[in-house]
Design an enzyme around this catalytic site. Structure first.
Site, short mmCIF file in Angstrom:
data_model
loop_
_atom_site.label_atom_id
_atom_site.label_comp_id
_atom_site.label_asym_id
_atom_site.label_seq_id
_atom_site.Cartn_x
_atom_site.Cartn_y
_atom_site.Cartn_z
N HIS A 273 0.82 -1.35 0.07
CA HIS A 273 0.02 -0.11 0.06
C HIS A 273 0.83 1.23 -0.07
O HIS A 273 0.80 2.13 -0.98
CB HIS A 273 -0.97 -0.05 1.09
CG HIS A 273 -1.85 -1.17 1.09
ND1 HIS A 273 -2.68 -1.53 0.25
CD2 HIS A 273 -2.12 -1.90 2.17
CE1 HIS A 273 -3.47 -2.62 0.52
NE2 HIS A 273 -3.20 -3.04 1.73
N ASP A 324 -5.28 -7.95 -3.08
CA ASP A 324 -5.50 -7.97 -1.78
C ASP A 324 -6.67 -8.48 -1.41
O ASP A 324 -6.77 -9.80 -1.24
CB ASP A 324 -5.27 -6.37 -1.53
CG ASP A 324 -5.31 -6.11 0.08
OD1 ASP A 324 -5.47 -6.92 0.83
OD2 ASP A 324 -5.40 -4.86 0.16
#
Length: 451
Positions: A273, A324
């Protein structure tokens, strides 16, 4: 170009992306070792006995960040509104229902969905280790072994990023629903994970769930375990501003600075991220060549924000991509979203070429998972590749030489026609060869863990 050795199979690629350009008429030979033995261009017609792959063939895609069980949350978390933190409560509910058997079935279906999307290698960020309540299974690695076996059953490679998760936040004891994630200490985590062994299709890596979940004094234990084995090390980093604020309150520094202080950053480490960073954070990550895994479809689904991917790459941080939480499983969409997010933020176009975006989805993603020998169509590389249709309603029309642009900016996972892993056809003409009915496998395994 060729390597000596017995040729097991020959493919003829109508069009192939070779990293910087698209070539038409490419013969690819696979050796008995599952690697590319030879690659020849300008082959106008298929050689006798060759398997013909129509469309654009690219190296297999690397999904550098996955939580397989989050696939059970798709659509469920789209009801109503909320934040990352309300989403997390639903995630905990599903996690409580996992067993080694149900997780195997779910992960097998999810990894089969990945193969259908052209993914040949997944980085599984795995933190559901123990039974509900925290008691170890008879085999303390039963959950990790289920994931490794699920990848084999679905025909793809896996890097199991076994995750240290000790605290509910900066030293606080785990909450009740986090007990099955925790080994108690990083030392106990290291002892358990050391019993996991790599296999032909599986590598063992490490992960720090976050600076929230591993106390500062234990970060070096995880980093040292990975360093001793030259293994990949991943970490959720600055996904939420609340994490940054809590870290500042606890330690007087950002999460990136805290990781740097304890030896976590470096070329085998990937921050996942990397959304809310300071200028100093970006310089630290780039200066240590710590990688960045962007997960745009999850980051937008959870309203996390847009990370500074362009600045990170310019500073020296290699980029990879992940699905994810599996809001969708589509690495072409992840690549496209990274560019389009940057366009929205900057109001300018063309931050990455199609070649650069495909490189993030292939070679750089595999490198982040500990496989620098994958992600390229060249002799000696693993014979892992996937073919994108150039004649669907989304992809028909452009010239073949613009195949990279077509794949990144128009195609979707639905346009994947073939997926080959180690020279073995896993997806043929859009159908999985090992899991006959992937939608049913997904439906049944998700129903079993939703309770």
């Amino acid at each position: 170009m060729s390597l000596k050795g017995h040729v097991l199979k020959t493919y003829w690629l109508e069009h192939a992306w070779l990293g910087t350009l698209v070539e038409s008429g490419v013969t690819l030979e696979v050796g008995a070792d599952g690697r590319i033995a030879a690659l020849r261009t300008a082959a106008e017609t298929p050689p006798p006995g060759a398997e013909v792959l129509r469309g654009l063939t690219v190296p297999g895609l690397a999904n550098a960040h996955s939580h397989a069980f989050h696939r059970a949350l798709r659509s469920l978390v789209q009801v109503g509104s909320g934040t990352f933190w309300t989403w997390r409560e639903l995630m905990y509910q599903v996690a409580q229902n996992l067993t080694p058997d149900t997780y195997f079935a779910l992960a097998r279906a999810v990894y089969a969905e990945m193969a259908l999307a052209g993914i040949t290698d997944v980085g599984e960020f795995h933190y559901v280790h123990h039974a509900p309540g925290g008691a170890p299974y008879a085999d303390p690695n039963a959950m990790g072994e289920a994931l490794i076996e699920a990848a084999a059953a679905a025909g793809i490679r896996i890097t199991l990023l076994d995750t240290a998760y000790v605290s509910s936040g900066f030293g606080a004891a785990p909450d009740p629903h986090q007990l099955r994630f925790s080994d108690g200490t990083a030392d106990a985590w290291a002892e358990r994970v050391s019993a996991l062994k790599p296999r032909e299709h599986a590598l063992i890596g490490a992960a720090i769930h976050s600076v929230r979940a591993v106390p500062a004094g234990q970060l070096a234990t995880v980093a040292r375990w990975a360093e001793e084995r030259q293994a990949p090390l991943h970490v959720h980093l600055s996904e939420q501003t609340a994490e940054n604020e809590a870290c500042q309150a606890a330690h007087g520094r950002t999460p990136t600075q805290l990781l740097a202080d304890h030896g976590v950053l470096g070329p085998r480490t990937t921050g996942v991220h990397n959304t809310h960073l300071t200028d100093a954070d970006i310089a630290l990550l780039g200066g240590t060549t710590t990688g960045t895994c962007m997960c745009p479809t999850t980051e937008r689904d959870l309203a996390d924000g847009i990370g500074p991917a362009g600045r990170l790459q310019r500073a020296g941080s290699p980029l990879s991509l992940g699905s994810d939480s599996h809001a969708v499983i589509d690495l072409l969409e992840e690549a496209r979203a990274m560019e389009l997010n940057e366009r929205l933020r900057s109001r300018t176009r063309g931050h990455w070429t199609a070649n650069a975006l495909l490189t993030a989805a292939t070679a750089d993603g595999h490198a982040a998972l500990g496989r620098p020998d994958a992600g390229r169509l060249e002799p000696g590389a693993l014979a892992d590749f996937t073919t994108v249709a150039l004649d669907s309603v989304r992809t028909a029309g452009p010239l073949p030489r613009l195949g990279a642009e077509t794949a990144v900016f128009a195609a979707t996972a639905a346009d994947i026609r073939h997926t080959v892993v180690g020279g073995r056809h896993i997806v043929r003409d859009g159908a999985h060869t090992l899991v006959p009915d992937v939608p049913s496998a997904l439906s049944e395994s998700i129903a079993a863990v939703r309770g």
